[in-house]
Motif scaffolding. Structure first.
Motif, PDB file in Angstrom:
ATOM      1  N   ILE A 156       0.844  -1.204   0.000  1.00  0.00           N
ATOM      2  CA  ILE A 156       0.000   0.000   0.000  1.00  0.00           C
ATOM      3  C   ILE A 156       0.875   1.248   0.000  1.00  0.00           C
ATOM      4  O   ILE A 156       0.613   2.221  -0.711  1.00  0.00           O
ATOM      5  CB  ILE A 156      -0.941  -0.021   1.218  1.00  0.00           C
ATOM      6  N   MET A 157       1.918   1.229   0.806  1.00  0.00           N
ATOM      7  CA  MET A 157       2.807   2.384   0.889  1.00  0.00           C
ATOM      8  C   MET A 157       3.473   2.659  -0.453  1.00  0.00           C
ATOM      9  O   MET A 157       3.523   3.797  -0.914  1.00  0.00           O
ATOM     10  CB  MET A 157       3.861   2.130   1.974  1.00  0.00           C
ATOM     11  N   LEU A 158       3.997   1.618  -1.096  1.00  0.00           N
ATOM     12  CA  LEU A 158       4.707   1.813  -2.360  1.00  0.00           C
ATOM     13  C   LEU A 158       3.777   2.374  -3.423  1.00  0.00           C
ATOM     14  O   LEU A 158       4.198   3.164  -4.272  1.00  0.00           O
ATOM     15  CB  LEU A 158       5.318   0.491  -2.843  1.00  0.00           C
ATOM     16  N   ARG A 159       2.517   1.974  -3.375  1.00  0.00           N
ATOM     17  CA  ARG A 159       1.590   2.473  -4.378  1.00  0.00           C
ATOM     18  C   ARG A 159       1.243   3.933  -4.168  1.00  0.00           C
ATOM     19  O   ARG A 159       0.723   4.577  -5.069  1.00  0.00           O
ATOM     20  CB  ARG A 159       0.320   1.628  -4.391  1.00  0.00           C
ATOM     21  N   SER A 160       1.513   4.441  -2.974  1.00  0.00           N
ATOM     22  CA  SER A 160       1.159   5.829  -2.693  1.00  0.00           C
ATOM     23  C   SER A 160       2.369   6.756  -2.677  1.00  0.00           C
ATOM     24  O   SER A 160       2.244   7.924  -2.331  1.00  0.00           O
ATOM     25  CB  SER A 160       0.455   5.909  -1.336  1.00  0.00           C
ATOM     26  N   ARG A 189       6.330  -3.768 -10.614  1.00  0.00           N
ATOM     27  CA  ARG A 189       5.130  -4.430 -10.108  1.00  0.00           C
ATOM     28  C   ARG A 189       4.410  -3.586  -9.079  1.00  0.00           C
ATOM     29  O   ARG A 189       3.188  -3.486  -9.091  1.00  0.00           O
ATOM     30  CB  ARG A 189       5.541  -5.789  -9.507  1.00  0.00           C
ATOM     31  N   GLU A 190       5.152  -2.979  -8.139  1.00  0.00           N
ATOM     32  CA  GLU A 190       4.521  -2.286  -7.016  1.00  0.00           C
ATOM     33  C   GLU A 190       4.401  -0.782  -7.198  1.00  0.00           C
ATOM     34  O   GLU A 190       3.397  -0.186  -6.877  1.00  0.00           O
ATOM     35  CB  GLU A 190       5.285  -2.576  -5.712  1.00  0.00           C
ATOM     36  N   LEU A 191       5.438  -0.151  -7.732  1.00  0.00           N
ATOM     37  CA  LEU A 191       5.362   1.297  -7.901  1.00  0.00           C
ATOM     38  C   LEU A 191       4.548   1.652  -9.142  1.00  0.00           C
ATOM     39  O   LEU A 191       3.720   2.547  -9.124  1.00  0.00           O
ATOM     40  CB  LEU A 191       6.760   1.905  -8.012  1.00  0.00           C
TER      41      LEU A 191
END
Lengths: 101, 239
Positions: free
Chosen positions: A57-61, B191-193
């Motif tokens: 979740i953190m990396l996506r934000s 994948r994640e970023l």
């Protein structure tokens, strides 16, 4: 039979592999069971799963939430390099004027 | 304040016989669903951008340079590659011939182009690296021979989504990403970023799903451990 014992006595390394895989693909029903059983007994692995999910979740934000940091800004030299490149390209681009329609 | 309709370039692109056609095709596919980042919502977002951008690259760099650079830097890990990606992005955008009703849409469009340029950069670098199998690496050996934790994950004093908002955390995160072997870092970044689906990541890096999952697994282990050591277990020490 061997698979059954692997399933029953899956160590933490196996658990983490399955958790990681579950983030990218679907697990088989057997693997999902193995994961649930292992988590019941293993506090470290429960923490691991929680943390990995939080990190996702953190990396996506990151783009929205990370505050501006100086080392991640363009310095003056970089800015002028970019401007020069753009100006260069624009002057190379002296094609005949657009034919409208 | 007049709102501008989105205009497209007046030259039918298929008539331009140059490689710039390919760039324009790329631009048409640029993702429009990326949230605009770092835009000053109160003042700038709705101000119309007139065609001035064609004549004023200085404004482009001024308005968007930092945001684009940061986006690239987080993913590519070094200033040189990041700057190169931003430059390629702006040069490509120059030929896009689009103008937008607002700066935030313009930012979104530019980020879409940048995303593609970054993926190209990662793909190039990955193909150039000599392919080697997944080596067991002592640094990343979190488990004993029997498969149990060498050091079990501890409770973290803070949620990572809170930590990311702290100024000091960003550099720690980037440092931990840079400590991963490049092949693993690429996998986790894409994948994640970038939130690419697994099969697209495989295509970009030229690897099988099995290899990808192995790399992601090790990357997650390594990243988690690094962040724990450098940030998340501080709370317990400080009491």
């Amino acid at each position: 039979m061997k698979r059954f014992f692997q399933f029953l006595f899956m160590p933490c390394e196996g658990y983490t592999e399955l958790i990681s895989a579950s983030m990218d693909t679907d697990l088989t029903r057997l693997d999902r069971c193995a994961v649930r059983i292992h988590a019941t007994f293993c506090k470290g692995c429960r923490q691991y799963r929680k943390q990995i999910m939080q990190l996702r979740i953190m990396l996506r934000s990151v783009d929205e939430k990370m505050p501006c940091i100086e080392s991640m800004q363009l310095d003056d030299q970089a800015r002028s390099r970019l401007l020069n490149a753009l100006n260069q390209e624009m002057s190379n681009d002296n094609r005949p004027v657009d034919d409208a329609d | 304040m007049k709102t501008m309709k989105k205009m497209t370039t007046s030259i039918p692109l298929r008539h331009i016989k140059s490689k710039k056609v390919l760039e324009c095709d790329l631009l048409k596919r640029a993702d429009y669903d990326i949230e605009a980042v770092g835009v000053d919502q109160e003042n700038d977002a709705d101000r119309p951008c007139v065609n001035e951008k064609i004549l004023d690259p200085a404004r482009w760099v001024e308005d968007n340079g930092d945001a684009l650079y940061r986006f690239a830097f987080v993913r590519l890990g070094n200033p040189h590659d990041a700057e190169e990606a931003v430059q390629e992005c702006l040069l490509a955008a120059l030929h896009g011939g689009e103008s937008f009703a607002s700066r935030s849409l313009e930012r979104t469009w530019l980020l879409g182009i940048l995303k593609h340029k970054i993926i190209d950069s990662i793909r190039r670098a990955a193909r150039q690296r000599s392919p080697k199998g997944i080596q067991p690496d002592a640094r990343f050996n979190s488990f004993s021979d029997k498969g149990f934790w060498q050091q079990a994950p501890q409770r973290w004093h803070e949620d990572p989504s809170v930590a990311i908002q702290r100024k000091e955390f960003g550099p720690v995160l980037l440092d931990c990403l840079s400590k991963l072997p490049k092949s693993m870092a690429d996998a986790i970044i894409l994948r994640e970023l970038n939130q690419l689906p697994s099969d697209e990541v495989c295509q970009t890096l030229g690897i099988s799903s099995q290899t990808l999952w192995q790399r992601l697994h090790r990357a997650r282990l390594g990243l988690r451990r690094c962040l724990e050591l450098n940030w998340f277990d501080r709370g317990s020490k400080e009491g």
